[in-house]
Design an enzyme around this catalytic site. Structure first.
Site: not given
Ligand code: ADP
Ligand code: MG
Length: 321
Positions: A10, A13-16, A18, A33, A125
């Site tokens: 779904v 992102g930068t760090f992983g 999901v 994640k 962020d």
């Molecule tokens: P990163 O640190 O890599 O940016 P995020 O935690 O922001 O990671 O997650 C990247 C994307 O994954 C989010 O922008 C969102 O679209 C999706 N995502 C993250 N957490 C959830 C969640 N709890 N439920 C549904 N989608 C999620």
């Molecule tokens: Mg993010």
């Protein structure tokens, strides 16, 4: 990880990455994640920013971290599942959001922010991709860059997505604070009205240029620290611009909404309202019924705070967060 069945990716992102997944025992849908970096010890895992900050946070407007799993050298975070992020909601929209929808979302995000700041953290962020929506609820996610308020400056490493980055961060202030989240909030609120980013800079210099062209170049009296940072510390000549009234760029927003966005996007971080102050802004008058009633809390003749963010003479009682 055998307890979960992965369904589909779904987010990336930068760090992983999901994934949406199902807990095989309970049938519950979760978001997992998977972090890109390898972790060799458990101690390393629980010392990541995201775990350290999120473990302590329980609030209806913050995405709940349910579990942390280390398998081999990979770290997984199990979160409550949310339907989509705010960026996805905006990008496919043909019609503008109503002010009532925007007010409701902003009120919730500000309550989450007030809680984070009260816990002694700031997010750093905040952006539409990190605000997750499910039905009427909106929650703050991605604490990968969160900072403790009293952690030691200077903060020099990479911080936040450029379009939502506060000017003090762009000007390399070594000591920024929770006010960076309030700046991002102002930019996000404007974007919710127009469905277009308010400061879409294509580089750090262009970001600064875009901000000056919207809110006008800061004067010495408006933001002495910033003017000094620019000239003395990074030898940067601020582009000279008059700026515009936000109502010209966000024509569908009410006077109260424009006033709040203008305050949030103040050059001087100390002039931006805190999350608690923003919750008490007249823009949220109709949300006040969600705060425990107080006989002192009369909103009818409540004047708008001055654009210069002067203190209100009779501040309303603190909002429930
Ligand atoms: P990163 O640190 O890599 O940016 P995020 O935690 O922001 O990671 O997650 C990247 C994307 O994954 C989010 O922008 C969102 O679209 C999706 N995502 C993250 N957490 C959830 C969640 N709890 N439920 C549904 N989608 C999620
Ligand atoms: Mg993010």
């Amino acid at each position: 990880m055998e307890r979960y069945k992965a369904i589909n990716e779904v987010g990336e992102g930068t760090f992983g990455t999901v994934w949406r997944a199902i807990n095989k025992q309970t049938g519950e849908t979760v978001a997992i994640k998977k972090l890109k970096r390898e972790y060799h010890t458990w101690e390393e895992c629980i010392n990541t920013r995201e775990v350290k900050s999120l473990r302590r946070m329980t609030h209806p407007n913050i995405v709940k971290l349910k579990e942390v799993i280390k398998e081999n050298n990979t770290l997984y975070f199990v979160f409550e599942y949310m339907e989509c992020n705010l960026y996805q909601l905006m990008k496919d929209r043909a019609r503008l959001f109503s002010e009532a929808e925007i007010r409701n979302w902003c009120f919730q995000v500000l309550k989450g922010l007030a809680y984070i700041h009260q816990q002694g953290y700031f997010h750093r962020d905040l952006k539409p991709e990190n605000l997750l929506v499910s039905k009427d609820a909106i929650k703050i996610a991605d604490f990968g860059l969160a900072r403790e308020n009293d952690s030691q400056p200077p903060f020099t490493e990479y911080v936040s997505t450029r379009w939502y980055r506060a000017p003090e961060v762009l000007l390399k202030s070594p000591t920024y604070s929770s006010a960076v989240d309030m700046w991002a909030m102002g930019a996000i609120m404007a974007e919710l009205f127009t469905l277009r980013p308010l400061f879409p800079g294509s580089s750090e210099a262009d970001e600064m240029y875009k901000i000056c062209s919207v809110i006008g170049t800061p004067t010495e009296s408006e933001w002495a620290d910033g003017v000094k940072l620019a000239s003395v510390i990074i030898n940067y000549e601020l582009p000279q611009m008059k700026g515009v009234h936000l109502s010209a760029l966000v024509p569908t927003a009410s006077e109260e909404a424009i006033n709040l966005m203008t305050l949030l996007c103040s050059w001087d971080p100390s002039k931006r309202p805190t999350a608690l102050e923003a919750l008490q802004h007249p823009f949220f008058r109709s949300c006040f019924h969600k705060i425990p009633p107080s006989p002192r809390f009369k909103t009818k003749n409540c004047n708008l705070p001055k654009m210069a963010a002067g203190k209100q003479e009779h501040p309303p009682p603190p909002a429930r967060i």
